[in-house]
Scaffold this motif. Structure first.
Motif, PDB file in Angstrom:
ATOM      1  N   LYS A  64      39.954  42.854  41.417  1.00  0.00           N
ATOM      2  CA  LYS A  64      41.307  42.676  41.990  1.00  0.00           C
ATOM      3  C   LYS A  64      41.691  41.215  42.183  1.00  0.00           C
ATOM      4  O   LYS A  64      42.743  40.917  42.754  1.00  0.00           O
ATOM      5  N   ILE A  65      40.839  40.311  41.729  1.00  0.00           N
ATOM      6  CA  ILE A  65      41.179  38.884  41.838  1.00  0.00           C
ATOM      7  C   ILE A  65      41.920  38.504  40.559  1.00  0.00           C
ATOM      8  O   ILE A  65      41.345  38.528  39.477  1.00  0.00           O
ATOM      9  N   HIS A  66      43.215  38.228  40.687  1.00  0.00           N
ATOM     10  CA  HIS A  66      43.984  37.935  39.482  1.00  0.00           C
ATOM     11  C   HIS A  66      45.060  36.903  39.753  1.00  0.00           C
ATOM     12  O   HIS A  66      45.417  36.631  40.899  1.00  0.00           O
ATOM     13  N   GLY A  67      45.562  36.342  38.693  1.00  0.00           N
ATOM     14  CA  GLY A  67      46.634  35.362  38.815  1.00  0.00           C
ATOM     15  C   GLY A  67      48.000  36.031  38.785  1.00  0.00           C
ATOM     16  O   GLY A  67      48.125  37.245  38.914  1.00  0.00           O
ATOM     17  N   GLU A  68      49.024  35.196  38.582  1.00  0.00           N
ATOM     18  CA  GLU A  68      50.410  35.688  38.572  1.00  0.00           C
ATOM     19  C   GLU A  68      51.170  34.986  37.452  1.00  0.00           C
ATOM     20  O   GLU A  68      50.747  33.932  36.981  1.00  0.00           O
ATOM     21  N   THR A  69      52.296  35.579  37.056  1.00  0.00           N
ATOM     22  CA  THR A  69      53.178  34.809  36.178  1.00  0.00           C
ATOM     23  C   THR A  69      54.238  34.179  37.063  1.00  0.00           C
ATOM     24  O   THR A  69      54.741  34.804  37.988  1.00  0.00           O
TER      25      THR A  69
END
Ligand code: ADP
Ligand code: MG
Length: 501
Positions: A138-143
């Motif tokens: 669940k560790i993710h980036g963003e646009t």
């Protein structure tokens, strides 16, 4: 080990202790220190040796950092987030399976009561690995919708990626040896870092046992390295190492300053959880029975050796005499003994040095004119016992009201108004936690906003959870451990631009 309890020591713990001299965990191997030196681990209830442990110094720390770097760039980076989750969950299961053995080990090496080890340290350690076991996927980036003022109409895809910080050095104290290790390892591993863990010299054993369990859980070699040793040697070498990317430190504010200085060489990221001198404020309109319990547990939990100890209790004047005497009377009935004895209510302090330090503060309190209502001296036996101690007639400027004692010593003081108690509560260099007791919710929330502390407990005290942030204001440190907040500490954010024009 104490003869009275030796027969009840868990067979797995006996087997672990027989491995003495214990070795360092470096790159998945159990190795002696390069110097060949070992030091003694002892039972603070008796002062007697229980094992010998390899003593890491700069050369060993360097080997451990190299092993961590190799694991970070190798097998650990290749594991998918889902695979990392499974390792963390297996670690949780193994700690749970070995909870009895580990609780006994904590009690034996630290002195804490077996009841507290079983109800606090162990379940929280399991919970931390379970909580962080859910994070890797669940560790993710963003646009990010970017607009570039000097390039009108230009189109870009912009996204962020959360990457591990790298090699993390964890330097931890002796008050919750296993829990402190887990509190660092679980989020650091969830975020994909490799770790060199230096446990406190007073309590090296449970970190080594944890190292065994992590290998059993399937953690690749070198992802976690355990290097017990002294602060000035092993600790300082880790804090200054040019290939360590981040230090997470919990301990004294004095050493915290040295960690910051040592980090300057290669601009390490640093998070610090330091001392406290926390206020526990009781209003006359509180549930006084609950407040009395909160005052007692707030200071005497873990022999008072918690950074969150409610060591300054402020009681509204109309209830002061009643509550201070109730606390003193209860303190006098506390049964002290070896932590492993199930009848024990308070164990010894961790070391002779700590006992001397705490007794020194008690003497300072007496000398400065505070009134001793309970305790004030060593407990019986040759262990490092100090009786639970209650002072009244304490002035805010006294040493015992300003400095962290890290022992079972409380100052209880009356107050008359909200403004007064806010300014006195905030009147130390620390700002870790605060407690307040009142049935008036407006007052509680107004006050919680005015108190300079990283954690405020309203009508409760000493509650922690894997999901709730933990850390201090002012000289109690910076950075927030636990919860999603530790994910920020153990990752770094990358900003990626793709030209679409
Ligand atoms: P205490 O004095 O209560 O033991 P410390 O802050 O000294 O508390 O210790 C906390 C941790 O910091 C321990 O693991 C200890 O070995 C380590 N430590 C102590 N001095 C240093 C130092 N100069 N550099 C790095 N780590 C240190
Ligand atoms: Mg020290």
């Amino acid at each position: 080990m104490t003869t009275t309890t030796a027969s009840e020591i868990h067979s797995d713990l006996q087997a672990f202790l027989r491995k003495s001299p214990h070795k360092l965990l470096i790159g998945g191997q159990w190795l002696p220190a390069a110097s060949g030196k070992t030091f003694e681990a002892y039972d603070p209830a008796t002062g007697e040796a229980i094992a010998r442990v390899a003593e890491a110094a700069a050369e060993d720390v360097d080997r451990a950092v190299k092993a961590a770097r190799a694991a970070l760039d190798g097998p650990w980076a290749k594991m998918s987030p889902a695979e990392r989750e499974r390792v963390l969950h297996r670690a949780a299961d193994l700690i749970e399976k070995h909870a009895e053995e580990l609780a006994q080990l904590e009690s034996l090496n630290n002195g804490k009561t077996i009841r507290e080890a079983k109800s606090g340290d162990l379940p929280l350690s399991v919970a931390l690995f379970r909580y962080y076991g859910g994070w890797p996927t669940k560790i993710h980036g963003e646009t990010v919708p970017v607009s570039v003022p000097y390039y009108p109409g230009a189109k870009f895809l912009h996204y962020t990626v959360r990457e591990p910080v790298g090699v993390v050095g964890a330097i931890i104290p002796w008050n919750f040896p296993l829990l402190m290790a887990v509190e660092r390892l679980a989020p650091a591993l969830a975020c994909g870092n490799a770790v060199v863990l230096k446990p406190a010299e007073q309590t090296p054993l449970s970190a080594l046992r944890l190292g065994e369990l992590l290998l059993e859980a399937g953690l690749p070699e070198g992802v976690v390295n355990v290097v017990p040793g002294f602060g000035e040697t092993a600790g300082a070498a880790l804090a200054a190492h040019p290939d360590v990317d981040k230090i997470t430190f919990t301990g004294s504010t004095e050493v915290g300053r040295k960690i910051i200085q040592a980090s300057a060489g290669n601009i390490k990221k640093v998070s610090l959880e330091l001392g406290g001198k926390s206020p526990n404020i009781v209003f006359a309109d509180a549930d006084l029975e609950a407040a009395a319990k909160g005052m007692f547990m707030g200071i005497f939990y873990n022999q008072g050796q918690t950074c969150s100890a409610g060591s300054r209790v402020f009681v509204e004047r109309s209830k002061f005499e009643e509550l201070v005497h109730a606390l003193a009377e209860r303190a006098k009935t506390v049964r002290q003994g070896p932590g492993l004895d199930p009848r024990t209510q308070m164990g010894p302090l961790v070391s002779e040095e700590q006992k001397r330090r705490v007794l020194g503060y008690i003497e300072a309190g007496k000398k400065e004119g505070a009134k001793l209502l309970a305790g004030g001296e060593s407990g019986a036996g040759k262990g490092y016992f100090v009786k639970p101690t209650v002072f009244s007639e304490v002035k805010d400027g006294m040493k015992i009201a300003q400095e962290e004692i890290f022992g079972p010593v409380v100052s209880v003081m009356p107050f008359d108004s909200v403004d007064e108690v806010v300014s006195r509560a905030n009147g130390t260099p620390y700002g870790l936690v605060a407690g307040l007791w009142t049935k008036d919710i407006k007052k509680a929330h107004q006050l919680s906003q005015r108190i300079k502390a990283g954690v405020v407990w309203i009508n409760c005290y000493q509650f922690v959870d894997a999901a709730a942030p933990w850390g201090g204001y002012k000289q109690s440190g910076y950075g927030r451990e636990k919860g999603q907040y530790a994910v920020d500490l153990y990752t770094q954010l990358k900003s990626v631009w793709v030209d679409l024009n």
